[in-house]
Design a protein around this motif. Sequence first.
Motif, short mmCIF file in Angstrom:
data_model
loop_
_atom_site.label_atom_id
_atom_site.label_comp_id
_atom_site.label_asym_id
_atom_site.label_seq_id
_atom_site.Cartn_x
_atom_site.Cartn_y
_atom_site.Cartn_z
N ILE A 119 -9.40 -8.09 -10.97
CA ILE A 119 -9.47 -7.62 -9.59
C ILE A 119 -10.67 -6.70 -9.44
CG2 ILE A 119 -7.02 -7.86 -9.10
CD1 ILE A 119 -6.66 -4.92 -9.60
N THR A 179 -5.83 -4.84 0.98
CA THR A 179 -5.35 -5.59 -0.19
C THR A 179 -4.60 -6.82 0.31
OG1 THR A 179 -3.15 -4.58 -0.34
CG2 THR A 179 -4.97 -3.40 -1.42
N PRO A 180 -4.24 -7.74 -0.58
CA PRO A 180 -3.46 -8.91 -0.16
C PRO A 180 -2.06 -8.59 0.32
CG PRO A 180 -4.61 -9.36 -2.21
CD PRO A 180 -4.73 -7.89 -1.96
N THR A 232 1.59 -5.02 -3.97
CA THR A 232 0.93 -5.97 -4.86
C THR A 232 0.21 -5.19 -5.96
OG1 THR A 232 -1.06 -5.91 -3.48
CG2 THR A 232 0.57 -7.65 -3.02
N HIS A 238 -2.81 -5.19 -6.45
CA HIS A 238 -4.03 -4.68 -5.80
C HIS A 238 -3.75 -3.36 -5.10
CE1 HIS A 238 -3.75 -9.05 -5.99
NE2 HIS A 238 -5.04 -9.07 -6.23
N THR A 252 -5.31 -12.63 0.54
CA THR A 252 -6.66 -12.16 0.22
C THR A 252 -7.69 -12.54 1.28
OG1 THR A 252 -6.23 -12.26 -2.17
CG2 THR A 252 -8.52 -12.34 -1.48
N VAL A 269 -10.81 -10.18 2.93
CA VAL A 269 -12.22 -10.43 2.61
C VAL A 269 -13.02 -10.72 3.87
CG1 VAL A 269 -13.80 -12.01 1.43
CG2 VAL A 269 -11.74 -11.21 0.26
N ALA A 272 -12.06 -3.23 0.12
CA ALA A 272 -10.87 -4.01 -0.22
C ALA A 272 -10.79 -4.15 -1.74
CB ALA A 272 -10.90 -5.39 0.42
N VAL A 330 -9.43 -6.97 -4.27
CA VAL A 330 -9.02 -8.37 -4.25
C VAL A 330 -9.34 -9.03 -5.59
CG1 VAL A 330 -9.35 -8.58 -1.74
CG2 VAL A 330 -11.25 -9.08 -3.29
N GLY A 331 -9.02 -10.31 -5.70
CA GLY A 331 -9.32 -11.05 -6.91
C GLY A 331 -10.80 -11.35 -7.04
N THR A 378 -12.30 -14.82 -5.66
CA THR A 378 -12.57 -14.94 -4.23
C THR A 378 -13.80 -14.15 -3.83
OG1 THR A 378 -10.22 -15.22 -3.77
CG2 THR A 378 -11.60 -14.59 -1.92
N ALA A 379 -13.93 -12.96 -4.35
CA ALA A 379 -15.00 -12.07 -3.93
C ALA A 379 -16.37 -12.47 -4.43
CB ALA A 379 -14.68 -10.65 -4.40
#
Length: 272
Positions: free
Chosen positions: A75, A105-106, A110, A112, A135, A139, A150, A152-153, A156-157
């Motif tokens: 993350i 966060t998602p 979580t 995150h 997520t 984003v 944020a 996030v994973g 994705t980022a």
Amino acid sequence: MKKLSEQLGQPIVVENKPGAGAALAYAELVRSKPDGYTLTTGSGITSLLNLLNSKLPFDAATDLVQVAPLSSVPIVLIAGNKVPAQTVAELILYLKQNPGMSYGTPGPATPHHLAGVLLASLAGLQLTHIGYRGTAPAVQDVIGGHLPLAIVGLSTAIQFARSGQLKVLGIGSARRSELAPEIPTLAEGGVKGYDASYWYDVCVAKGVSKGVVRRLHAEVTQAVQDPEVRATLTAAGLEPMAVTQDQYQRMLQAERAKWEPIIRANNIQMGS
């Protein structure tokens, strides 16, 4: 699961049971016959579920047995391009001069969200959490300038960071990720002792024999070390994990010792 099925010589039927932080799936696992033929996958913070959701019909810490990890989920802390910081150190300085900045966060409760609370605590910051439903919307709000930060994973980022649509300031794990070694850790950025990594693992119900648990641990560990499985996991932004049973139990104990006081002190609950 295909590789595990081949090793066990048993077909594996996957049934998705999303909802309530995987609590619905775990509840069904608890009701199943404890013979090792019913498994679930979920995050490594499974034993903390009752702290995060007081309404669960089971005790995750005692009714579930966490067998073996599958993969860690890197993350990252991301920032919009309007945020006047290029590094974690610069961001911390800015946030101390401008307290109360929001981060997304998602969702609430979580890993995150926990990571954000830990960041605020260790860095001495005042941050406002905004829990999204997943997520992607978080984003997109960072990219659009509606949300400054944020957590996030990485998978994705990173694509948006490499195209210049946002900034990845740091990764939450104690060491840099093999998936993006150019990203420094938050600890390297000045948040001493920071480690908010999490992972997916395999669980069975309480009552499954120790022999079956040992067999499943060995088979899962062997499967995640298969080159084809490793390639599939890394392509999805996941880092394969393979540890002994003793190592895994120590990891779980350390995670609970770290997160339980944070959850209680901040009254972190699902849906809040």
